[in-house]
Scaffold this active site. Structure first.
Site, PDB file in Angstrom:
ATOM      1  N   ASN A  28      30.646  22.896   8.087  1.00  0.00           N
ATOM      2  CA  ASN A  28      30.813  21.503   8.495  1.00  0.00           C
ATOM      3  C   ASN A  28      29.547  20.739   8.118  1.00  0.00           C
ATOM      4  O   ASN A  28      28.568  20.724   8.855  1.00  0.00           O
ATOM      5  CB  ASN A  28      31.072  21.424  10.000  1.00  0.00           C
ATOM      6  N   GLU A  29      29.594  20.134   6.951  1.00  0.00           N
ATOM      7  CA  GLU A  29      28.434  19.459   6.389  1.00  0.00           C
ATOM      8  C   GLU A  29      28.238  18.081   7.030  1.00  0.00           C
ATOM      9  O   GLU A  29      29.102  17.602   7.775  1.00  0.00           O
ATOM     10  CB  GLU A  29      28.614  19.317   4.870  1.00  0.00           C
ATOM     11  N   PRO A  30      27.087  17.438   6.786  1.00  0.00           N
ATOM     12  CA  PRO A  30      26.871  16.083   7.292  1.00  0.00           C
ATOM     13  C   PRO A  30      28.056  15.176   6.975  1.00  0.00           C
ATOM     14  O   PRO A  30      28.588  15.179   5.864  1.00  0.00           O
ATOM     15  CB  PRO A  30      25.612  15.637   6.546  1.00  0.00           C
ATOM     16  N   SER A  80      30.815  15.382   8.921  1.00  0.00           N
ATOM     17  CA  SER A  80      31.975  16.008   9.558  1.00  0.00           C
ATOM     18  C   SER A  80      32.244  15.364  10.914  1.00  0.00           C
ATOM     19  O   SER A  80      31.313  15.009  11.651  1.00  0.00           O
ATOM     20  CB  SER A  80      31.743  17.512   9.741  1.00  0.00           C
ATOM     21  N   THR A 114      23.097  22.979   0.423  1.00  0.00           N
ATOM     22  CA  THR A 114      23.777  24.229   0.775  1.00  0.00           C
ATOM     23  C   THR A 114      24.013  25.077  -0.470  1.00  0.00           C
ATOM     24  O   THR A 114      23.808  26.299  -0.464  1.00  0.00           O
ATOM     25  CB  THR A 114      25.113  23.932   1.472  1.00  0.00           C
TER      26      THR A 114
END
Length: 639
Positions: A162-164, A166, A181
């Protein structure tokens, strides 16, 4: 270790945090919690539903769970697992797949029913992914939800993938991976270009439904993002901050990962302190930096309004404190890294005697010496010390394949020009071309390709050391066996690694050792090489008299720099010395422009080094010290 419940100390922390001395103790504690949960559910004849994570962080937990199982203390027959995520696309038998990871680190070693293992499928057709994700969620829901979810944290603040950006109520879905990532994963895939751009991940909303959530983080590399997650405002820019909204989350950290939290980094802001010399120096430098005022201009009001009133009362007047700290910082500066002959050394970082020292620079990779302390290296030679350099590993994994072909093509042309038979060379070259043309990401090179890559790094290192002024008899190539795997994943340290280091130390009997203390190195090679040196010295200290008079200095620069308050020796560099250092780094042509494993810093190594050296000098200048072009910094390790 029991959790600290001192409200005042933790008032900046917005969720529960438990800190352990190291990741081994922390991993054992987390495994103990998982084992207790499984046993409790077994007694009630209920299944345990676990959410599992991948990556380096949970490996110690899995090792301990396997140990408990093999000791007959824990069965997994009633355990059902759901993994957080998987790269997409990804075949389950690929070396980088999380199926492979979980099998190698846990499932192959326990008695779990494979029908109870669930990992997102990286082979699902793109059009079928939404239905797969709904089904994944439904299976968790049908079991009553997750009893416990364990998490790591990425340097973007991601949990799962869940990346920035999300959403806090997000479910299982296909996501696009953040560039950072993918950079962090580059080594596992043999280069960033081979890292998938997407992944299937559980959502933050799915994670939130777990009855217990444990987020783990180890090492200094995670300290910055942990501070944001624990003390920062809730924000989609750092998805882990959403965990602040949960009433059943625990952050489990080692001391290094917790080091940026207020209670550890600036404890005077939250509690009364024992003001020893080190803490006083740290606080004064912090205050000077916060206020952008030189140390000698700090006032009592500055102390009182920034949590340091206790220091002013106990050790004041504050101007005396300022002068004392200013002098301590000033005494770290020296143009004589080997000690100044015939000088009073009571206020100098290095001893005056012996005037000519035997020094050895240990370099984990074949370029760390000149990148991190090239100016000091050259100065030690210029000042007449007996300087040796030891390249601990070949660095052969960090050479591009096309460089190998280029060098072999040169060898063929050269041999032809002097009339030598090149039949065998041509055969080797053709074999190399065939292998490289069909090479898979992170596939182990053939032995001959590994050797050529090692030769490339070796000749570059010789050129750099010669430029620094060393003769060939003072240049040592150790090729420590732990590294020579041909893989990015290295072997554990063995007796031979330590024996080779002992033999070299016994041969030189140094007064000074310089070793890489840049443990932010993403490959982990620096800390492994440093620990080998420590192991060798610890074996020698009781039998070799010279060890008692040997000082060990740590350097940084390729990946990080020491905080100013930790620096014990700062070696100023003139503009001309900066250029000489740059030229020494340029000898490592295979690492220039675009190294194979650059980490998350897009700058070339020589640019990183110069920027960090200038920043160190600038920090000294801002504290009120003399203005220098650049500085290389060192910390003495007391072994």
């Amino acid at each position: 270790m029991p959790r600290l419940n001192l409200l005042e100390e933790t008032r900046y922390e917005k969720l529960p945090v438990t800190v352990y001395p190291d990741q081994h103790a922390a991993s054992k504690a987390v495994a103990g919690r998982i084992a207790a949960l499984i046993k409790r559910k077994q007694q009630n004849n209920e299944p345990t539903v676990l959410g599992l994570a991948t990556g380096a962080t949970p490996v110690g937990v899995y090792n301990e769970l396997v140990r408990l199982h093999k000791a007959g203390e824990l069965s997994f027959k009633n355990v059902i697992t759901f993994n957080l995520d998987e790269y997409y696309p990804m075949k389950p038998d690929a070396a980088q797949s999380y199926v492979t990871f979980m099998n190698e680190n846990l499932f192959n070693h326990i008695d779990i029913d494979r029908a109870n293992v669930h990992i997102p499928d990286g082979t699902v057709a793109l059009e079928n992914i939404p239905a797969f994700c709904v089904d994944y969620e439904s299976k968790i829901t049908a079991l009553g939800g997750l009893d416990m979810q364990i998490l790591g944290i990425g340097r973007t603040g991601h949990i799962g993938f869940n990346e920035p950006g999300s959403a806090p109520n997000s479910g299982t879905r296909l996501v696009t991976l953040d560039d950072l990532t993918r950079s962090d994963a580059a080594r596992d895939f043999g280069g960033k270009a081979n890292v998938p751009t997407k992944a299937i991940t559980m959502g933050i909303g799915t994670i939130f439904k777990a009855r217990e959530i444990i987020l783990m983080a180890w090492s200094q590399k995670k300290a910055g993002i942990i501070k944001k997650a624990v003390e920062g405002e809730i924000s989609g820019d750092v998805p882990a901050t959403y965990l602040q909204l949960s009433d059943h989350v625990d952050f489990i950290l080692d001391e290094a990962a917790a080091s940026d939290l207020t209670r550890f980094d600036t404890p005077w802001l939250v509690k009364d302190c024992v003001w020893d010399s080190a803490l006083t120096k740290k606080a004064i430098i912090w205050l000077s930096t916060q206020l952008k005022k030189p140390v000698l201009k700090l006032t009592e009001e500055d102390y009182n309004t920034h949590g340091m009133a206790q220091l002013a009362v106990e050790q004041g007047p504050v101007y005396d404190i300022n002068i004392d700290v200013f002098n301590k910082i000033q005494h770290t500066i020296t143009g004589w890294p080997g000690g100044k002959p015939n000088a009073d050394d009571s206020q100098r970082p290095e001893r005056a005697n012996p005037a000519k020292k035997r020094s050895i620079v240990f370099s984990p990779h074949p370029d760390d010496d000149v990148i991190s302390m090239g100016g000091t290296f050259i100065r030690l030679v210029d000042q007449g010390h007996d300087v040796h350099v030891a390249y601990q590993t070949s660095g052969n994994t960090a050479v591009w394949d096309d460089d190998v072909l280029r060098y072999v093509e040169f060898a063929i042309d050269f041999n032809q020009s002097i009339g030598n038979d090149t039949t065998r060379l041509n055969e080797i070259y053709d074999e190399m071309r065939r292998f490289i043309d069909s090479k898979q990401p992170n596939q182990i090179d053939t032995q001959i390709i590994r050797e050529v890559k090692g030769f490339i790094r070796k000749t570059e290192a010789i050129s750099g050391a010669r430029y620094a002024g060393l003769g060939d008899d003072h240049i040592h190539f150790m090729a420590l066996p732990f590294y020579e795997t041909g893989k990015t994943q290295k072997n554990t340290v063995g007796e031979e690694d330590i024996r080779l280091t002992i033999e070299l130390l016994q041969k030189i009997k140094p007064h000074q050792i310089f070793a890489a203390g840049d443990f932010a190195d993403p490959h982990g090679t620096h800390i492994v090489c440093f620990n080998i040196i420590l192991a060798a010295l610890n074996r020698l200290k009781d039998t070799e008299e010279w060890v008692k008079d040997c000082w060990l200095w740590m350097y940084r620069g390729a990946w990080h720099e020491f905080p100013t308050h930790e620096i014990e020796m700062a070696v100023p560099l003139s503009p001309q010395e900066v250029l000489r250092k740059r030229n020494a780094i340029f000898k490592h042509q295979s690492q220039k422009d675009r190294p194979v494993f650059p980490g998350d810093d897009a700058r070339e190594f020589w640019v990183r080094a110069e920027d960090r050296n200038r920043e160190t000098a600038q920090r000294y200048d801002e504290l009120g010290l003399a203005e220098y072009e650049a500085m290389e910094a060192f910390v003495r390790y007391k072994f």
